[in-house]
Write an enzyme that holds these catalytic residues in place. Structure first.
Site, PDB file in Angstrom:
ATOM      1  N   ASN A 158       0.882  -1.165   0.000  1.00  0.00           N
ATOM      2  CA  ASN A 158       0.000   0.000   0.000  1.00  0.00           C
ATOM      3  C   ASN A 158       0.919   1.214   0.000  1.00  0.00           C
ATOM      4  O   ASN A 158       1.484   1.579   1.038  1.00  0.00           O
ATOM      5  CB  ASN A 158      -0.922  -0.001   1.223  1.00  0.00           C
ATOM      6  CG  ASN A 158      -1.827   1.224   1.248  1.00  0.00           C
ATOM      7  OD1 ASN A 158      -1.407   2.335   0.940  1.00  0.00           O
ATOM      8  ND2 ASN A 158      -3.071   1.038   1.654  1.00  0.00           N
ATOM      9  N   GLU A 198      -3.873   1.778  -3.033  1.00  0.00           N
ATOM     10  CA  GLU A 198      -4.060   3.175  -2.651  1.00  0.00           C
ATOM     11  C   GLU A 198      -3.127   4.083  -3.460  1.00  0.00           C
ATOM     12  O   GLU A 198      -2.418   4.925  -2.927  1.00  0.00           O
ATOM     13  CB  GLU A 198      -3.846   3.377  -1.150  1.00  0.00           C
ATOM     14  CG  GLU A 198      -4.580   4.601  -0.630  1.00  0.00           C
ATOM     15  CD  GLU A 198      -4.565   4.743   0.901  1.00  0.00           C
ATOM     16  OE1 GLU A 198      -5.055   5.781   1.377  1.00  0.00           O
ATOM     17  OE2 GLU A 198      -4.073   3.824   1.595  1.00  0.00           O
ATOM     18  N   TYR A 222      -7.541  -4.000  -2.670  1.00  0.00           N
ATOM     19  CA  TYR A 222      -7.506  -2.956  -1.654  1.00  0.00           C
ATOM     20  C   TYR A 222      -8.879  -2.943  -0.994  1.00  0.00           C
ATOM     21  O   TYR A 222      -9.826  -2.324  -1.489  1.00  0.00           O
ATOM     22  CB  TYR A 222      -7.166  -1.602  -2.275  1.00  0.00           C
ATOM     23  CG  TYR A 222      -7.179  -0.442  -1.302  1.00  0.00           C
ATOM     24  CD1 TYR A 222      -6.677  -0.586  -0.015  1.00  0.00           C
ATOM     25  CD2 TYR A 222      -7.696   0.793  -1.666  1.00  0.00           C
ATOM     26  CE1 TYR A 222      -6.692   0.465   0.878  1.00  0.00           C
ATOM     27  CE2 TYR A 222      -7.706   1.864  -0.777  1.00  0.00           C
ATOM     28  CZ  TYR A 222      -7.203   1.690   0.495  1.00  0.00           C
ATOM     29  OH  TYR A 222      -7.222   2.732   1.392  1.00  0.00           O
ATOM     30  N   ASP A 255      -3.690  -4.995   0.450  1.00  0.00           N
ATOM     31  CA  ASP A 255      -4.063  -4.422   1.732  1.00  0.00           C
ATOM     32  C   ASP A 255      -5.494  -4.871   1.991  1.00  0.00           C
ATOM     33  O   ASP A 255      -6.437  -4.274   1.475  1.00  0.00           O
ATOM     34  CB  ASP A 255      -3.947  -2.895   1.681  1.00  0.00           C
ATOM     35  CG  ASP A 255      -4.417  -2.229   2.958  1.00  0.00           C
ATOM     36  OD1 ASP A 255      -4.726  -2.945   3.935  1.00  0.00           O
ATOM     37  OD2 ASP A 255      -4.498  -0.985   2.985  1.00  0.00           O
ATOM     38  N   ASN A 272      -6.850  -4.872   4.912  1.00  0.00           N
ATOM     39  CA  ASN A 272      -7.358  -4.010   5.988  1.00  0.00           C
ATOM     40  C   ASN A 272      -7.981  -4.772   7.159  1.00  0.00           C
ATOM     41  O   ASN A 272      -8.842  -4.239   7.868  1.00  0.00           O
ATOM     42  CB  ASN A 272      -8.332  -2.970   5.431  1.00  0.00           C
ATOM     43  CG  ASN A 272      -7.653  -1.616   5.255  1.00  0.00           C
ATOM     44  OD1 ASN A 272      -6.943  -1.139   6.143  1.00  0.00           O
ATOM     45  ND2 ASN A 272      -7.862  -0.992   4.106  1.00  0.00           N
ATOM     46  N   ASP A 293       2.518   4.380   5.602  1.00  0.00           N
ATOM     47  CA  ASP A 293       2.311   3.736   6.900  1.00  0.00           C
ATOM     48  C   ASP A 293       2.295   2.213   6.774  1.00  0.00           C
ATOM     49  O   ASP A 293       2.340   1.506   7.782  1.00  0.00           O
ATOM     50  CB  ASP A 293       1.039   4.245   7.594  1.00  0.00           C
ATOM     51  CG  ASP A 293      -0.171   4.327   6.677  1.00  0.00           C
ATOM     52  OD1 ASP A 293      -0.030   4.033   5.471  1.00  0.00           O
ATOM     53  OD2 ASP A 293      -1.251   4.708   7.150  1.00  0.00           O
ATOM     54  N   HIS A 294       2.258   1.701   5.547  1.00  0.00           N
ATOM     55  CA  HIS A 294       2.405   0.277   5.270  1.00  0.00           C
ATOM     56  C   HIS A 294       3.809  -0.001   4.721  1.00  0.00           C
ATOM     57  O   HIS A 294       4.440   0.894   4.157  1.00  0.00           O
ATOM     58  CB  HIS A 294       1.405  -0.182   4.208  1.00  0.00           C
ATOM     59  CG  HIS A 294      -0.034  -0.053   4.596  1.00  0.00           C
ATOM     60  ND1 HIS A 294      -0.822  -1.140   4.913  1.00  0.00           N
ATOM     61  CD2 HIS A 294      -0.841   1.025   4.680  1.00  0.00           C
ATOM     62  CE1 HIS A 294      -2.050  -0.732   5.187  1.00  0.00           C
ATOM     63  NE2 HIS A 294      -2.083   0.585   5.054  1.00  0.00           N
TER      64      HIS A 294
END
Length: 264
Positions: free
Chosen positions: A7, A34, A105, A151, A153, A254-255
């Site tokens: 991501n 993303e 995603y 991702d 999530n 952040d990933h």
């Protein structure tokens, strides 16, 4: 065949980081999520110069977006209808060696883990149910080499998060989400590649919040990024790696990337 998923949280902003990662790790394929970029603005030429000439891109302005960059040619490519909101959240390619690759995603789901109060959470649950239904209709896990990355999530296991008890009511680790993701995995008898190498009682993460003053010192992460393989690839999985150091790069996502290598 080395496959990576990441991501990137804006492909135009972090194209230099992606280039550095590609030079250092040389995956055959990099799947991005993303990307936050419409197709016409995707930095395709920059990646082609690095040897990733084969590209499948499904993006939109501002949010969402997925892409697959490859050194290897595609035999086919397309998207499937998983998203009721019409977002660009999934793409698939088939390689000339027969491997089918899906890049996902999954919606983050907002902050309130109640589908009645939070439309974003309801959307996330709907998306996961559609994933389970789609792959549940297939009966070829043992015959067809398929890899699903992205991702997702959701941190499904107790040690996929820094504190199981404290995060039970936090979106990404609530029981309804973790059970739904397990339903997705069971629907196609997917192999969780990371957990083939890292025992389930060992903590491992792929995401650390921007909110942490010192992400590395607090190490309050979650494993939101996954690589799954069909049973046909059970004997072909050779390695996995989560590139944790990239969380500390300047202007990092952040990933961090997750990688797996297959003998195909």
């Amino acid at each position: 065949m080395k496959i990576a998923t990441w991501n990137i949280n804006s492909v135009r902003l972090r194209a230099p980081l992606a280039a550095r990662f590609l030079r250092e790790h040389q995956p055959d394929v990099l799947c991005l999520q993303e990307t936050k970029c419409p197709n016409e603005l995707f930095p395709a030429k920059e990646f082609a110069k690095l040897g990733y000439e084969h590209q499948s891109v499904h993006g939109q302005k501002g949010y969402n977006g997925v892409a697959i960059l490859s050194k290897l040619p595609f035999a086919a490519q397309g998207t499937d209808d998983f998203c009721r909101e019409g977002h660009c959240r999934q793409i698939r390619v088939t390689f000339e060696n027969g491997l089918e690759l899906h890049d996902f995603y999954v919606p983050a789901g907002g902050d309130v883990p109640d589908a009645k109060l939070n439309p974003k959470f309801d959307h996330k649950l709907d998306f996961l149910k559609r994933m389970a239904d789609f792959f549940g209709k297939r009966k070829d896990s043992a015959k067809t080499p398929v890899v699903l990355v992205g991702d997702l999530n959701v941190a499904p296991l107790e040690h996929d998060v820094w504190s199981h008890k404290q995060l039970l009511n936090v979106v990404s680790h609530t029981p309804i989400e973790t059970e739904l993701l397990k339903t997705c995995a069971a629907a196609f008898d997917w192999i969780d590649v990371t957990r083939q190498f890292v025992p389930e009682n060992e903590k491992i993460y792929s995401w650390w919040s921007y909110r942490a003053a010192d992400w590395e010192a607090s190490d309050r992460g979650r494993r939101l990024d996954h690589i799954w393989a069909s049973q046909a690839l059970k004997g072909a999985i050779k390695s996995q790696k989560i590139v944790k150091k990239m969380r500390g790069w300047e202007k990092a996502s952040d990933h961090v990337p997750v990688m797996a290598e297959f003998d195909i």
